[in-house]
Design a protein around this motif. Structure first.
Motif, PDB file in Angstrom:
ATOM      1  N   GLU A   1      13.497   8.851  22.040  1.00 30.03           N
ATOM      2  CA  GLU A   1      13.874   8.088  23.180  1.00 30.03           C
ATOM      3  C   GLU A   1      14.181   8.565  24.535  1.00 30.03           C
ATOM      4  O   GLU A   1      13.679   8.418  25.660  1.00 30.03           O
ATOM      5  CB  GLU A   1      15.279   7.223  22.713  1.00 30.03           C
ATOM      6  CG  GLU A   1      15.649   6.100  23.783  1.00 30.03           C
ATOM      7  CD  GLU A   1      16.834   5.529  23.376  1.00 30.03           C
ATOM      8  OE1 GLU A   1      17.447   4.829  24.023  1.00 30.03           O
ATOM      9  OE2 GLU A   1      17.128   5.672  21.975  1.00 30.03           O
ATOM     10  N   THR A   2      14.711   9.950  24.352  1.00 28.56           N
ATOM     11  CA  THR A   2      15.056  10.715  25.454  1.00 28.56           C
ATOM     12  C   THR A   2      13.921  11.232  26.097  1.00 28.56           C
ATOM     13  O   THR A   2      13.664  11.019  27.505  1.00 28.56           O
ATOM     14  CB  THR A   2      15.966  12.032  24.931  1.00 28.56           C
ATOM     15  OG1 THR A   2      17.048  11.653  24.574  1.00 28.56           O
ATOM     16  CG2 THR A   2      16.063  12.687  26.346  1.00 28.56           C
TER      17      THR A   2
ATOM     18  N   LYS B   1      11.688   8.275  27.625  1.00 30.66           N
ATOM     19  CA  LYS B   1      12.557   7.724  29.147  1.00 30.66           C
ATOM     20  C   LYS B   1      12.449   8.819  30.256  1.00 30.66           C
ATOM     21  O   LYS B   1      12.266   8.209  31.308  1.00 30.66           O
ATOM     22  CB  LYS B   1      14.208   7.633  28.700  1.00 30.66           C
ATOM     23  CG  LYS B   1      14.531   6.456  27.961  1.00 30.66           C
ATOM     24  CD  LYS B   1      15.875   6.057  27.834  1.00 30.66           C
ATOM     25  CE  LYS B   1      16.388   4.734  27.297  1.00 30.66           C
ATOM     26  NZ  LYS B   1      17.825   4.548  26.968  1.00 30.66           N
TER      27      LYS B   1
ATOM     28  N   LYS C   1      10.825   7.773  33.756  1.00 28.29           N
ATOM     29  CA  LYS C   1      11.505   7.860  34.788  1.00 28.29           C
ATOM     30  C   LYS C   1      10.392   8.522  36.057  1.00 28.29           C
ATOM     31  O   LYS C   1      10.427   8.066  37.176  1.00 28.29           O
ATOM     32  CB  LYS C   1      12.651   8.844  34.873  1.00 28.29           C
ATOM     33  CG  LYS C   1      14.044   8.302  34.179  1.00 28.29           C
ATOM     34  CD  LYS C   1      14.942   9.505  34.233  1.00 28.29           C
ATOM     35  CE  LYS C   1      16.210   8.674  33.536  1.00 28.29           C
ATOM     36  NZ  LYS C   1      17.395   9.958  33.560  1.00 28.29           N
TER      37      LYS C   1
ATOM     38  N   ASP D   1      10.624   1.146  33.447  1.00 27.87           N
ATOM     39  CA  ASP D   1      12.107   1.019  32.611  1.00 27.87           C
ATOM     40  C   ASP D   1      11.623   0.891  31.195  1.00 27.87           C
ATOM     41  O   ASP D   1      10.330   0.431  30.985  1.00 27.87           O
ATOM     42  CB  ASP D   1      12.890  -0.399  33.062  1.00 27.87           C
ATOM     43  CG  ASP D   1      13.997   0.299  33.899  1.00 27.87           C
ATOM     44  OD1 ASP D   1      14.263   1.390  34.146  1.00 27.87           O
ATOM     45  OD2 ASP D   1      14.601  -0.690  34.600  1.00 27.87           O
ATOM     46  N   VAL D   2      12.364   1.423  30.191  1.00 31.12           N
ATOM     47  CA  VAL D   2      12.036   1.213  28.879  1.00 31.12           C
ATOM     48  C   VAL D   2      13.012   0.524  27.920  1.00 31.12           C
ATOM     49  O   VAL D   2      14.195   0.730  28.444  1.00 31.12           O
ATOM     50  CB  VAL D   2      11.942   2.801  28.346  1.00 31.12           C
ATOM     51  CG1 VAL D   2      11.741   2.725  26.665  1.00 31.12           C
ATOM     52  CG2 VAL D   2      10.889   3.607  28.948  1.00 31.12           C
TER      53      VAL D   2
ATOM     54  N   TYR E   1       9.051   1.759  21.304  1.00 32.61           N
ATOM     55  CA  TYR E   1       9.783   1.811  22.421  1.00 32.61           C
ATOM     56  C   TYR E   1       8.750   1.222  23.497  1.00 32.61           C
ATOM     57  O   TYR E   1       7.474   1.591  23.484  1.00 32.61           O
ATOM     58  CB  TYR E   1      10.133   3.060  23.250  1.00 32.61           C
ATOM     59  CG  TYR E   1      11.396   3.574  22.140  1.00 32.61           C
ATOM     60  CD1 TYR E   1      12.818   3.014  22.363  1.00 32.61           C
ATOM     61  CD2 TYR E   1      10.904   4.539  21.004  1.00 32.61           C
ATOM     62  CE1 TYR E   1      13.552   3.953  21.308  1.00 32.61           C
ATOM     63  CE2 TYR E   1      11.883   4.889  20.289  1.00 32.61           C
ATOM     64  CZ  TYR E   1      13.434   4.745  20.555  1.00 32.61           C
ATOM     65  OH  TYR E   1      14.308   5.145  19.637  1.00 32.61           O
TER      66      TYR E   1
ATOM     67  N   ILE F   1      16.859   2.509  34.132  1.00 29.75           N
ATOM     68  CA  ILE F   1      16.573   3.981  33.396  1.00 29.75           C
ATOM     69  C   ILE F   1      17.159   5.069  34.238  1.00 29.75           C
ATOM     70  O   ILE F   1      17.669   5.884  33.814  1.00 29.75           O
ATOM     71  CB  ILE F   1      14.914   4.162  33.204  1.00 29.75           C
ATOM     72  CG1 ILE F   1      14.925   5.139  31.961  1.00 29.75           C
ATOM     73  CG2 ILE F   1      14.260   4.535  34.331  1.00 29.75           C
ATOM     74  CD1 ILE F   1      13.464   5.092  31.495  1.00 29.75           C
TER      75      ILE F   1
END
Length: 413
Positions: free
Chosen positions: A36-37, A40, A44, A49-50, A67, A130
């Motif tokens: 996820e990190t 994202k 960015k 956006d996620v 995701y 985000i």
């Protein structure tokens, strides 16, 4: 000559994303948090956006996770058409990872860059979810500003100046509001205990501090009283005349702030005791005055100055029968403009003022007052009749025989 190309927020934005931020198939991650990190971070840089999407579990462990872009799917509208922008445009951008038990890691099986909408430009990236986060510094500032009742909108303006522009704050005004709501939720149900613990800590530093907290049947605080060593010592020397005023705004708990103050030998305002009250009833005022008398050294004050609140008047006569109760002259004079015809107020108010403040004795005041009332044609004004009937509680010529430390009003203290 070539024309100079211009760029604005409406132009098609094509970001240049660093290669090491772009996911690739078969890329491995230790945890879903890492996935996820990483995704994202890519989003960015790309300008979208996620959101977390589908997941599959096996024996309680997530074995597949997706995701997607926040604009994934389509907005379903049934019945009346919604009067707002459609945020979902069936964007195909996504990443899917599968857990490989043999290596104990999550592996990228699908990575789709396809997007069917314009990407967010650098100038507007701070508006996307985000990118938005209330930093620890801004949280600290928000708490401090909230403590002194600075509105959220003003706080956001301050953060914008502090950060060199709203685009550099890192969040929106709504995010600040949401953070404040979260803080309130954290203390909800515990704030009474926190207040009690605070007073106990203060009492360790000041053994002469006196406080009392009362609650109703539902354990909601209804009355709070406190007076520290300085206040109690001040009352011992300067407690002959006190002012009690409850015209302050209520706080977030709808409790009324009720300070009792006086003046020292330098004419400076001193705080003698404070309270928060849930209402302005006779019972609440009786409770306050009894706690005050119990906390203070010496006798009851010789004079107390308040407004004309009936409940307060009744409580004072019950708890402080030997104390002279003087009504605040400022509150009374301030009502002249409300109770008298505008034309007559403009013409005769200065005469009333002169009569009140410059009459040397009672007979002189009575004669002047009667003359003004008759000449102004206000003999039938009920409010003026009432003020005259209670003149012994507020007119200087009637009350100056009692020491008042030069005070006649509760306004401004």
């Amino acid at each position: 000559m070539e024309s100079q190309q211009s760029f604005d927020d409406t132009a098609i934005y094509c970001p240049q994303v660093k290669v090491d931020l772009i996911p690739v198939k078969n890329q491995e991650f230790h945890t879903l948090e890492d996935v996820e990190t990483f995704y994202k971070s890519y989003a960015k840089e790309s300008g979208f956006d996620v959101k977390s999407f589908t997941s599959e579990k096996k024996n309680g462990v997530i074995v597949r996770k997706a995701y997607v872009c926040s604009k994934q799917g389509t907005s379903k509208v049934t019945g009346k058409k919604r009067n707002r922008n459609q945020t979902r445009v069936n964007c195909k951008a996504r990443i899917v990872v599968v857990r490989r038990a043999t290596i104990g890691k999550y592996v990228v099986t699908i990575f789709d860059e396809g997007r069917s909408h314009p990407l967010t430009t650098p100038r507007r990236k701070h508006l996307t979810k985000i990118h938005r986060e209330v930093s620890s510094i801004h949280k600290s500032l928000t708490k401090q500003l909230t403590a002194v009742n600075v509105p959220t909108c003003t706080q956001f303006d301050f953060l914008g100046v502090h950060s060199g522009g709203v685009e550099n704050i890192g969040c929106l005004q709504q995010d600040i509001y949401n953070y404040k709501m979260d803080c309130r939720k954290e203390v909800k149900g515990h704030d009474g205990d926190m207040l009690h613990e605070y007073f106990l800590l203060e009492k360790e530093k000041d053994p002469s501090l006196i406080f009392k907290i009362e609650a109703d049947n539902e354990n909601r605080i209804t009355h709070i009283f406190w007076a520290d060593a300085i206040s109690r010592r001040s009352y011992k020397f300067y407690g002959d005349v006190v002012i009690f005023d409850t015209t302050y705004n209520t706080n977030m708990y709808s409790l009324i702030f009720a300070p009792l103050v006086g003046v020292n030998n330098h004419g400076q305002t001193i705080i003698l005791a404070c309270a928060f009250l849930s209402n302005e009833t006779t019972d609440s005022f009786v409770w306050f005055f009894k706690e005050f008398l119990d906390a203070m050294p010496g006798d009851a004050p010789r004079m107390i100055i308040t407004d004309q609140d009936p409940a307060m008047t009744k409580a004072i006569s019950e708890v402080l029968p030997q104390t002279f109760h003087r009504y605040c002259s400022w509150h009374i004079l301030n009502k002249f403009s409300e109770k008298i015809d505008p034309g007559k107020y403009t013409r005769y108010y200065d005469e009333f003022q002169y009569c009140i403040w410059n009459s040397e004795n009672r007979d002189e005041f009575d004669a002047r007052w009667t003359s003004i009332v008759v000449s102004s044609g206000l003999s039938d004004n009920g409010w003026l009749k009432t003020m005259y009937d209670i003149r012994s509680t507020w007119v200087p010529a009637y009350v100056n025989h009692i020491f008042s430390a030069g005070m006649s009003s509760s306004h401004g203290f």
